[in-house]
Scaffold this motif. Sequence first.
Motif, PDB file in Angstrom:
ATOM      1  N   VAL A 172      32.425 -15.529 -27.055  1.00 51.61           N
ATOM      2  CA  VAL A 172      31.761 -16.123 -25.892  1.00 51.61           C
ATOM      3  C   VAL A 172      31.463 -15.070 -24.832  1.00 51.61           C
ATOM      4  O   VAL A 172      30.477 -15.144 -24.110  1.00 51.61           O
ATOM      5  CB  VAL A 172      32.646 -17.257 -25.313  1.00 51.61           C
ATOM      6  N   GLN A 173      32.338 -14.064 -24.739  1.00 48.43           N
ATOM      7  CA  GLN A 173      32.264 -13.015 -23.703  1.00 48.43           C
ATOM      8  C   GLN A 173      32.399 -13.616 -22.302  1.00 48.43           C
ATOM      9  O   GLN A 173      31.687 -13.252 -21.366  1.00 48.43           O
ATOM     10  CB  GLN A 173      30.978 -12.194 -23.849  1.00 48.43           C
ATOM     11  N   ALA A 174      33.334 -14.578 -22.186  1.00 43.52           N
ATOM     12  CA  ALA A 174      33.617 -15.208 -20.890  1.00 43.52           C
ATOM     13  C   ALA A 174      34.316 -14.213 -19.975  1.00 43.52           C
ATOM     14  O   ALA A 174      35.152 -13.424 -20.419  1.00 43.52           O
ATOM     15  CB  ALA A 174      34.491 -16.442 -21.094  1.00 43.52           C
ATOM     16  N   GLN A 175      33.969 -14.275 -18.695  1.00 39.17           N
ATOM     17  CA  GLN A 175      34.581 -13.375 -17.712  1.00 39.17           C
ATOM     18  C   GLN A 175      35.566 -14.106 -16.813  1.00 39.17           C
ATOM     19  O   GLN A 175      36.418 -13.484 -16.175  1.00 39.17           O
ATOM     20  CB  GLN A 175      33.491 -12.728 -16.849  1.00 39.17           C
ATOM     21  N   ILE A 176      35.445 -15.433 -16.727  1.00 33.34           N
ATOM     22  CA  ILE A 176      36.299 -16.267 -15.890  1.00 33.34           C
ATOM     23  C   ILE A 176      36.287 -17.665 -16.484  1.00 33.34           C
ATOM     24  O   ILE A 176      35.269 -18.086 -17.036  1.00 33.34           O
ATOM     25  CB  ILE A 176      35.808 -16.275 -14.412  1.00 33.34           C
ATOM     26  N   SER A 216      26.396 -13.113 -30.719  1.00 33.27           N
ATOM     27  CA  SER A 216      27.674 -13.802 -30.934  1.00 33.27           C
ATOM     28  C   SER A 216      27.957 -13.847 -32.421  1.00 33.27           C
ATOM     29  O   SER A 216      27.129 -14.320 -33.201  1.00 33.27           O
ATOM     30  CB  SER A 216      27.625 -15.235 -30.388  1.00 33.27           C
ATOM     31  N   GLY A 217      29.117 -13.337 -32.800  1.00 32.67           N
ATOM     32  CA  GLY A 217      29.483 -13.291 -34.215  1.00 32.67           C
ATOM     33  C   GLY A 217      29.402 -14.654 -34.877  1.00 32.67           C
ATOM     34  O   GLY A 217      28.842 -14.804 -35.975  1.00 32.67           O
ATOM     35  N   ILE A 218      29.943 -15.670 -34.213  1.00 32.11           N
ATOM     36  CA  ILE A 218      29.963 -17.017 -34.810  1.00 32.11           C
ATOM     37  C   ILE A 218      28.550 -17.556 -34.982  1.00 32.11           C
ATOM     38  O   ILE A 218      28.206 -18.127 -36.014  1.00 32.11           O
ATOM     39  CB  ILE A 218      30.848 -17.966 -33.971  1.00 32.11           C
ATOM     40  N   SER A 219      27.693 -17.358 -33.975  1.00 27.98           N
ATOM     41  CA  SER A 219      26.326 -17.882 -34.035  1.00 27.98           C
ATOM     42  C   SER A 219      25.503 -17.193 -35.111  1.00 27.98           C
ATOM     43  O   SER A 219      24.596 -17.798 -35.698  1.00 27.98           O
ATOM     44  CB  SER A 219      25.643 -17.698 -32.670  1.00 27.98           C
ATOM     45  N   ALA A 275      28.808 -19.380 -26.047  1.00 25.53           N
ATOM     46  CA  ALA A 275      28.225 -18.037 -26.208  1.00 25.53           C
ATOM     47  C   ALA A 275      26.770 -18.039 -25.765  1.00 25.53           C
ATOM     48  O   ALA A 275      26.286 -17.090 -25.127  1.00 25.53           O
ATOM     49  CB  ALA A 275      28.340 -17.581 -27.662  1.00 25.53           C
ATOM     50  N   PHE A 276      26.063 -19.134 -26.069  1.00 33.63           N
ATOM     51  CA  PHE A 276      24.663 -19.224 -25.647  1.00 33.63           C
ATOM     52  C   PHE A 276      24.553 -19.251 -24.125  1.00 33.63           C
ATOM     53  O   PHE A 276      23.713 -18.569 -23.538  1.00 33.63           O
ATOM     54  CB  PHE A 276      23.979 -20.454 -26.257  1.00 33.63           C
ATOM     55  N   TYR A 277      25.381 -20.051 -23.467  1.00 32.39           N
ATOM     56  CA  TYR A 277      25.365 -20.124 -22.002  1.00 32.39           C
ATOM     57  C   TYR A 277      25.650 -18.757 -21.380  1.00 32.39           C
ATOM     58  O   TYR A 277      24.986 -18.353 -20.419  1.00 32.39           O
ATOM     59  CB  TYR A 277      26.396 -21.142 -21.501  1.00 32.39           C
TER      60      TYR A 277
END
Length: 379
Positions: free
Chosen positions: A55-59, A314-317, A346-348
């Motif tokens: 996802v590469q979420a930061q928060i 995104s690996g999963i996507s 991940a898209f968002y």
Amino acid sequence: MAALQFELSGKDPHSAARAGTITTDHGSIQTPIFMPVGTVGSVKAVTQQQLKEDVQAQIILGNTYHLYLRPGLEVLEAAGGLHRFNGWDRPILTDSGGYQVFSLAGTRKIQEEGVVFQSHIDGSRHLFSPEKVMDIQRSIGGDIVMAFDECPPYPCDYVYAEKSMRLTHRWLDRCWEHFHETPDKYGYTQNLFPIVQGSVFGDLRKASCDYVAGKGAVGNAIGGLSVGEPEQEMYDICQACCEDLPADRPRYLMGVGTPWNILECISLGIDMFDCVMPTRNGRNAMLFTSKGVINIDNKKWEKDFSPIDDGIDSGISNYYSKAYLRHLIKAKEILGLTIASVHNLAFYLHLVKEARKHILSGDFVAWKNEQTELLRRRL
């Protein structure tokens, strides 16, 4: 330990969109940003490793109402706060419980002191006062904590909206005072954001923005939108609030929304977003992709062996096919819920990262208009 900092990196020449960096003691956040919702200390069906890598979420968000009821403050304090409890070492924002109060309309009573509500778990009664909500969020351990507010329903009349806004302002005063009289927990700085209310009435929103701005908080939030009002009304209120709130502080639009809502609101000057939509819709077979919206339940995907979305990083996507994901969802296999949720998140995050890139390169509006048309398509 330092208070939250916000530094602008660039502005779009053709809109109010801006790119910046929020710095907290748990790390930096590149804005505009989308924040996955981790209601009970977990983003549903998604591991913290997946949040970081795919996802590469930061928060992420934690929910005050739910975490207070379960696992409870005793467990969270013994763990050393939510970061240590759930293993997330990046920033966390905790909401105030105000929205849950709004959604529990049948089992709560609003009064000057606070809100008395019944637990959805065991029916026990609890009081959330502004002071108690500050203490709970201190114990949960959010880097950013939200003031306690009342979110009025839509539609509501002007008299109710004004009364509700005045109550939110009085509660803000109490939150502000109590928060600044109590120490940070767990050895890092916690930062309080006030919330603008006022329903869809422009003059009330302006009054609320002025009141909130007067606190001089390190960041400000806009609440009470995306509760049923037409999209255009949401955009109009959002634009007016962005014009009134301080430009040198991050602006957080609570609970919004679809990918096209997010792009539109970025163009109006919003920096931070959260919404349960990517995970909730993912669990119900709706995928947001770089080419449009997919209902993965549909038979048309049964033999489509192309990746879920090869347009994002995104690996999963990229790894799993539409056909395989459809099979998992149809078979009610838990892995299907995870793949769909991780993909949508991940898209968002891909979308806001791209928005930032186009803001900094100066062609955001043209890109946004093209994307909005594309993203709304039903495939």
